[in-house]
Design a protein around this motif. Structure first.
Motif, PDB file in Angstrom:
ATOM      1  N   VAL A   1       9.925  32.027  10.885  1.00 41.44           N
ATOM      2  CA  VAL A   1       8.587  32.430  10.449  1.00 41.44           C
ATOM      3  C   VAL A   1       7.537  31.640  11.217  1.00 41.44           C
ATOM      4  N   THR A   2       6.594  32.345  11.829  1.00 38.86           N
ATOM      5  CA  THR A   2       5.416  31.702  12.415  1.00 38.86           C
ATOM      6  C   THR A   2       4.198  32.211  11.645  1.00 38.86           C
ATOM      7  N   LEU A   3       3.441  31.311  11.112  1.00 38.28           N
ATOM      8  CA  LEU A   3       2.314  31.692  10.268  1.00 38.28           C
ATOM      9  C   LEU A   3       1.270  32.495  11.032  1.00 38.28           C
ATOM     10  N   GLU A   4       1.068  32.176  12.302  1.00 36.35           N
ATOM     11  CA  GLU A   4       0.086  32.914  13.098  1.00 36.35           C
ATOM     12  C   GLU A   4       0.488  34.378  13.229  1.00 36.35           C
ATOM     13  N   ALA A   5       1.763  34.633  13.514  1.00 39.87           N
ATOM     14  CA  ALA A   5       2.237  36.008  13.653  1.00 39.87           C
ATOM     15  C   ALA A   5       2.133  36.755  12.328  1.00 39.87           C
ATOM     16  N   GLU A   6       2.447  36.083  11.239  1.00 32.32           N
ATOM     17  CA  GLU A   6       2.369  36.726   9.926  1.00 32.32           C
ATOM     18  C   GLU A   6       0.925  37.057   9.559  1.00 32.32           C
ATOM     19  N   MET A   7      -0.005  36.195   9.899  1.00 34.34           N
ATOM     20  CA  MET A   7      -1.414  36.476   9.624  1.00 34.34           C
ATOM     21  C   MET A   7      -1.921  37.646  10.467  1.00 34.34           C
TER      22      MET A   7
ATOM     23  N   ILE B   1      13.408  51.985   2.524  1.00 37.83           N
ATOM     24  CA  ILE B   1      12.689  51.288   3.586  1.00 37.83           C
ATOM     25  C   ILE B   1      13.703  50.531   4.435  1.00 37.83           C
ATOM     26  N   LYS B   2      13.540  50.624   5.751  1.00 36.22           N
ATOM     27  CA  LYS B   2      14.434  49.910   6.656  1.00 36.22           C
ATOM     28  C   LYS B   2      13.840  48.545   6.977  1.00 36.22           C
ATOM     29  N   PHE B   3      14.515  47.487   6.516  1.00 38.02           N
ATOM     30  CA  PHE B   3      14.083  46.138   6.833  1.00 38.02           C
ATOM     31  C   PHE B   3      14.759  45.699   8.119  1.00 38.02           C
ATOM     32  N   VAL B   4      13.999  45.045   8.974  1.00 31.09           N
ATOM     33  CA  VAL B   4      14.528  44.546  10.244  1.00 31.09           C
ATOM     34  C   VAL B   4      14.146  43.076  10.377  1.00 31.09           C
ATOM     35  N   ASP B   5      14.929  42.352  11.131  1.00 33.33           N
ATOM     36  CA  ASP B   5      14.573  40.966  11.419  1.00 33.33           C
ATOM     37  C   ASP B   5      13.434  40.962  12.420  1.00 33.33           C
ATOM     38  N   ALA B   6      12.388  40.224  12.113  1.00 30.89           N
ATOM     39  CA  ALA B   6      11.252  40.125  13.024  1.00 30.89           C
ATOM     40  C   ALA B   6      11.666  39.295  14.237  1.00 30.89           C
ATOM     41  N   PRO B   7      11.325  39.746  15.420  1.00 34.09           N
ATOM     42  CA  PRO B   7      11.704  38.976  16.608  1.00 34.09           C
ATOM     43  C   PRO B   7      10.886  37.701  16.717  1.00 34.09           C
ATOM     44  N   GLY B   8      11.447  36.742  17.369  1.00 36.21           N
ATOM     45  CA  GLY B   8      10.719  35.497  17.581  1.00 36.21           C
ATOM     46  C   GLY B   8      11.652  34.311  17.592  1.00 36.21           C
TER      47      GLY B   8
END
Length: 128
Positions: A92-98, A76-83
């Motif tokens: 980490v933004t909880l809204e985006a993760e939800m 699996i290719k893990f990438v850094d989530a933008p933001g």
């Protein structure tokens, strides 16, 4: 015989992808207060299930076949989530993760629906 059907492999791959992505989202939420933690995500299902990644293009059934690809288990290719990141460096933004968690649940439900429909078609075709 029936475990080699592409529709079942694709539905299984989508369910596994959704499960792995849900684990990644859970880790992001668990580290929401960790300083310098960068939110992670995995590549989309389309990218991980492409012809090059999974070998669904040409497959060889004999050693004499040319250009056959038997790679089935790709990492699996893990990438850094933008933001943007917070003042402590956490991205980490909880809204985006939800929102991602809801999307993943939909993908998993889709995989199970495809699997169930395919099983019903198979049962009908054999007369059960």
């Amino acid at each position: 015989m029936f475990q080699k059907l592409d529709i079942f492999q694709m539905a299984s791959g989508l369910a596994k992808h959704a499960s792995t992505r849900q684990e990644t989202i859970a880790k992001n939420i668990a580290n929401a207060d960790t300083p310098e933690y960068r939110a992670k995500d995995i590549a989309s299902f389309e990218e991980t299930y492409s012809d090059e990644a999974t070998g669904t293009s040409m497959k060889s059934s004999r050693a004499g076949h040319l250009h056959g690809n038997d790679a089935q288990n790709t990492p699996i290719k893990f990438v850094d989530a933008p933001g943007p990141s917070s003042p402590n460096g956490n991205s980490v933004t909880l809204e985006a993760e939800m929102m991602k968690a809801t999307e993943v649940r939909h993908q998993h439900d889709l995989a199970m629906s495809v699997y169930k429909s395919s099983m019903n078609i198979l049962r009908t075709s054999i007369g059960r």
